[in-house]
Enzyme design. Structure first.
Site, PDB file in Angstrom:
ATOM      1  N   LYS A 104       4.021   3.942   9.445  1.00 16.44           N
ATOM      2  CA  LYS A 104       3.844   2.723   8.659  1.00 16.44           C
ATOM      3  C   LYS A 104       4.887   2.630   7.545  1.00 16.44           C
ATOM      4  CE  LYS A 104       0.109   0.341   6.126  1.00 16.44           C
ATOM      5  NZ  LYS A 104      -1.283   0.543   5.632  1.00 16.44           N
ATOM      6  N   GLU A 150      -5.743   1.037  13.129  1.00 15.18           N
ATOM      7  CA  GLU A 150      -5.258   1.984  12.136  1.00 15.18           C
ATOM      8  C   GLU A 150      -6.418   2.906  11.749  1.00 15.18           C
ATOM      9  OE1 GLU A 150      -3.188   1.593   7.709  1.00 15.18           O
ATOM     10  OE2 GLU A 150      -4.635   0.084   8.361  1.00 15.18           O
ATOM     11  N   CYS A 171      -1.163  -2.833   9.712  1.00 12.11           N
ATOM     12  CA  CYS A 171      -1.929  -3.404   8.599  1.00 12.11           C
ATOM     13  C   CYS A 171      -1.068  -4.137   7.565  1.00 12.11           C
ATOM     14  CB  CYS A 171      -2.785  -2.310   7.959  1.00 12.11           C
ATOM     15  SG  CYS A 171      -4.227  -2.957   7.058  1.00 12.11           S
TER      16      CYS A 171
END
Length: 264
Positions: free
Chosen positions: A106, A40, A142
């Site tokens: 995300k 990321e 993440c």
């Protein structure tokens, strides 16, 4: 399938970070990898003003990543920032290479531990998988790792592998949480998890100030039985390993948690 996880330390300059991507992709290709996964925020580390550097998926940064994929013959996954409609950015994974072109925004934003990613980042809403050499692969980023339903959605879509680029926030107990969560997600969905984080900046002598999550390292490849197959430490490195998709069927036959679900 042989995959490579590139645990690097991004800086604030997207052009310089492209140099790291090219260097690591060439090493991955030399090692026989088919797929290389970057963290990321590969485009620019957190703590950098994101809106001024965000680019669309057909912009110069992504175009150069495509060129690197073409040069090396690899499929590349790299974290970047694309413009959102409301003036914020989107935390995007670009997936590109021979026969593959997709992206993932995300879904779960890091509004935790005193950091509010949603202030500058707009959330995605779509579960994304892609196919490579007959295998279905899921995408997560993440903080998504704290939400097992996303990884089960990958499995429901036929995935045998979930990719998890990250820039994990440091702090007391955070490494233990990372290790626990990546293993748990593999077991929840009984699939391989390739978790690749930003290296700890301190491990390469880079000073970072502020509360932005800039990485702790400890990238890992987790088997569908939840065991750690390969792992890096805190500093920069390239992990190259083979995954056996046949293990997924074996584990699911022994631990049929997906088939036994009552709540969805």
């Amino acid at each position: 399938m042989r995959i490579a996880l590139s645990q690097l330390t991004s800086g604030p300059d997207p052009v310089r970070n492209l140099g790291l991507v090219r260097e690591q992709a060439r090493l991955a290709a030399d090692a026989g990898a088919r797929l290389v996964v970057f963290p990321e925020a590969t485009m620019a580390r957190f703590g950098t003003p994101l809106a001024p550097l965000a680019e669309p998926l057909d912009g110069p940064w992504a175009t150069e990543v495509r060129q690197i994929a073409k040069e090396t013959g690899l499929v590349l996954v790299a974290g970047m920032f694309t413009p959102a409609d409301d003036g914020r950015v989107t935390n995007t994974l670009l997936v590109t290479g021979p026969g593959v072109e997709t992206s993932y925004d995300k879904i779960h934003l890091y509004d935790a531990f005193g950091f509010t990613e949603s202030t500058t980042v707009a959330a995605g809403s779509q579960v994304v998988t892609f196919d490579l050499d007959g295998l279905t692969i899921g995408l997560a980023t993440c903080y998504d790792v704290r939400f097992p339903e996303l990884f089960r959605a990958h499995a429901d879509a036929g995935a045998v592998l979930s990719l998890l680029p990250a820039s994990w926030g440091a702090g007391e107990g955070k490494r233990d949480q990372w290790d626990l969560l990546v293993r748990a997600r593999a077991l929840d969905a009984t699939l391989w998890v390739a978790a690749v984080g930003q290296a700890d900046p301190a491990a390469s002598g880079t000073a970072v100030t502020g509360r932005a999550p800039t990485g702790i390292g400890h990238s890992a490849l987790i088997g569908p039985d939840g065991t750690v197959r390969e792992r890096l430490m805190s500093g920069p490195g390239l992990l190259v390993a083979d995954i056996d998709p046949g293990e997924v069927a074996t584990v699911r036959a022994a631990i049929p948690v997906l088939a036994n679900r009552k709540l969805r």
